[in-house]
Design a protein around this motif. Structure first.
Motif, PDB file in Angstrom:
ATOM      1  N   VAL A  41       0.858  -1.182   0.000  1.00 44.95           N
ATOM      2  CA  VAL A  41       0.000   0.000   0.000  1.00 44.95           C
ATOM      3  C   VAL A  41       0.896   1.234   0.000  1.00 44.95           C
ATOM      4  N   PRO A  42       0.739   2.127  -0.984  1.00 46.27           N
ATOM      5  CA  PRO A  42       1.583   3.324  -1.010  1.00 46.27           C
ATOM      6  C   PRO A  42       1.251   4.267   0.146  1.00 46.27           C
ATOM      7  N   ILE A  43       2.276   4.945   0.638  1.00 43.16           N
ATOM      8  CA  ILE A  43       2.098   5.951   1.672  1.00 43.16           C
ATOM      9  C   ILE A  43       1.778   7.262   0.967  1.00 43.16           C
ATOM     10  N   THR A  44       0.706   7.914   1.394  1.00 41.67           N
ATOM     11  CA  THR A  44       0.247   9.141   0.745  1.00 41.67           C
ATOM     12  C   THR A  44       0.219  10.296   1.733  1.00 41.67           C
ATOM     13  N   ASP A  45       0.143  11.508   1.174  1.00 40.35           N
ATOM     14  CA  ASP A  45      -0.028  12.692   2.015  1.00 40.35           C
ATOM     15  C   ASP A  45      -1.524  12.954   2.190  1.00 40.35           C
ATOM     16  N   LYS A  46      -1.868  14.064   2.802  1.00 41.25           N
ATOM     17  CA  LYS A  46      -3.278  14.378   3.075  1.00 41.25           C
ATOM     18  C   LYS A  46      -4.094  14.584   1.804  1.00 41.25           C
ATOM     19  N   LYS A  47      -3.422  14.955   0.713  1.00 44.23           N
ATOM     20  CA  LYS A  47      -4.111  15.169  -0.561  1.00 44.23           C
ATOM     21  C   LYS A  47      -4.313  13.871  -1.336  1.00 44.23           C
ATOM     22  N   GLY A  48      -3.678  12.783  -0.864  1.00 45.04           N
ATOM     23  CA  GLY A  48      -3.793  11.503  -1.552  1.00 45.04           C
ATOM     24  C   GLY A  48      -2.669  11.247  -2.536  1.00 45.04           C
ATOM     25  N   ASP A  49      -1.697  12.161  -2.610  1.00 44.02           N
ATOM     26  CA  ASP A  49      -0.550  11.976  -3.496  1.00 44.02           C
ATOM     27  C   ASP A  49       0.498  11.110  -2.812  1.00 44.02           C
ATOM     28  N   ALA A  50       1.149  10.260  -3.589  1.00 38.56           N
ATOM     29  CA  ALA A  50       2.187   9.391  -3.039  1.00 38.56           C
ATOM     30  C   ALA A  50       3.331  10.235  -2.488  1.00 38.56           C
ATOM     31  N   VAL A  51       3.789   9.878  -1.290  1.00 38.07           N
ATOM     32  CA  VAL A  51       4.947  10.548  -0.693  1.00 38.07           C
ATOM     33  C   VAL A  51       6.180  10.049  -1.439  1.00 38.07           C
ATOM     34  N   SER A  52       6.983  10.980  -1.964  1.00 36.10           N
ATOM     35  CA  SER A  52       8.178  10.572  -2.700  1.00 36.10           C
ATOM     36  C   SER A  52       9.366  11.426  -2.267  1.00 36.10           C
ATOM     37  N   TYR A  53      10.549  10.887  -2.496  1.00 33.69           N
ATOM     38  CA  TYR A  53      11.795  11.523  -2.084  1.00 33.69           C
ATOM     39  C   TYR A  53      12.742  11.557  -3.277  1.00 33.69           C
ATOM     40  N   SER A  54      13.585  12.573  -3.322  1.00 32.57           N
ATOM     41  CA  SER A  54      14.491  12.728  -4.459  1.00 32.57           C
ATOM     42  C   SER A  54      15.755  11.882  -4.339  1.00 32.57           C
ATOM     43  N   SER A  55      15.987  11.298  -3.152  1.00 34.63           N
ATOM     44  CA  SER A  55      17.162  10.434  -2.996  1.00 34.63           C
ATOM     45  C   SER A  55      16.845   9.309  -2.017  1.00 34.63           C
ATOM     46  N   LEU A  56      17.615   8.255  -2.116  1.00 39.34           N
ATOM     47  CA  LEU A  56      17.459   7.124  -1.204  1.00 39.34           C
ATOM     48  C   LEU A  56      17.769   7.552   0.227  1.00 39.34           C
ATOM     49  N   GLU A  57      18.740   8.433   0.400  1.00 38.84           N
ATOM     50  CA  GLU A  57      19.118   8.900   1.733  1.00 38.84           C
ATOM     51  C   GLU A  57      17.956   9.604   2.424  1.00 38.84           C
ATOM     52  N   LEU A  58      17.212  10.428   1.673  1.00 32.42           N
ATOM     53  CA  LEU A  58      16.061  11.125   2.248  1.00 32.42           C
ATOM     54  C   LEU A  58      14.958  10.144   2.641  1.00 32.42           C
ATOM     55  N   ALA A  59      14.742   9.118   1.824  1.00 34.72           N
ATOM     56  CA  ALA A  59      13.729   8.106   2.145  1.00 34.72           C
ATOM     57  C   ALA A  59      14.120   7.346   3.412  1.00 34.72           C
ATOM     58  N   ILE A  60      15.394   6.980   3.525  1.00 33.53           N
ATOM     59  CA  ILE A  60      15.874   6.265   4.710  1.00 33.53           C
ATOM     60  C   ILE A  60      15.763   7.157   5.944  1.00 33.53           C
TER      61      ILE A  60
END
Length: 103
Positions: A41-60
């Motif tokens: 299940v994708p993690i979304t923000d309050k608007k329903g958009d998928a939370v995404s990060y520009s680098s692996l380090e930011l996601a970690i």
């Protein structure tokens, strides 16, 4: 699943959810998914958009802030030369899973 809902689930402390950091060939973004009832299940923000990060380090770093110690990096490459698998929707995919430590 909304990010706030995930935070509440983690704080409840019933179990540590299995998290995935997803990346697709040709894209420079990483998104988060949680395994829930054997489905991702994708993690979304309050608007329903998928939370995404520009680098692996930011996601970690984001997972670390949530208290997640381990995750799986799933790299999806639809162009794999070794024979792609077919998803339930009929799309050919090749997934490579790698274990990550957020500490």
């Amino acid at each position: 699943m909304e990010l706030q809902q995930l935070k509440t689930w983690i704080k409840a402390g019933h179990c540590s959810p299995h998290m995935f950091v997803m990346s697709h060939a040709g894209l420079s973004k990483y998104s988060l998914c949680v395994e829930f009832k054997h489905n991702l299940v994708p993690i979304t923000d309050k608007k329903g958009d998928a939370v995404s990060y520009s680098s692996l380090e930011l996601a970690i770093h984001s997972l670390n802030k949530l208290g997640i110690k381990k995750a799986t990096l799933r790299l999806t490459d639809p162009y794999d030369e070794f024979g792609p698998a077919v998803s339930s929707t009929g799309i050919e995919l090749c997934d490579e899973d790698l274990d990550l430590s957020t500490c």
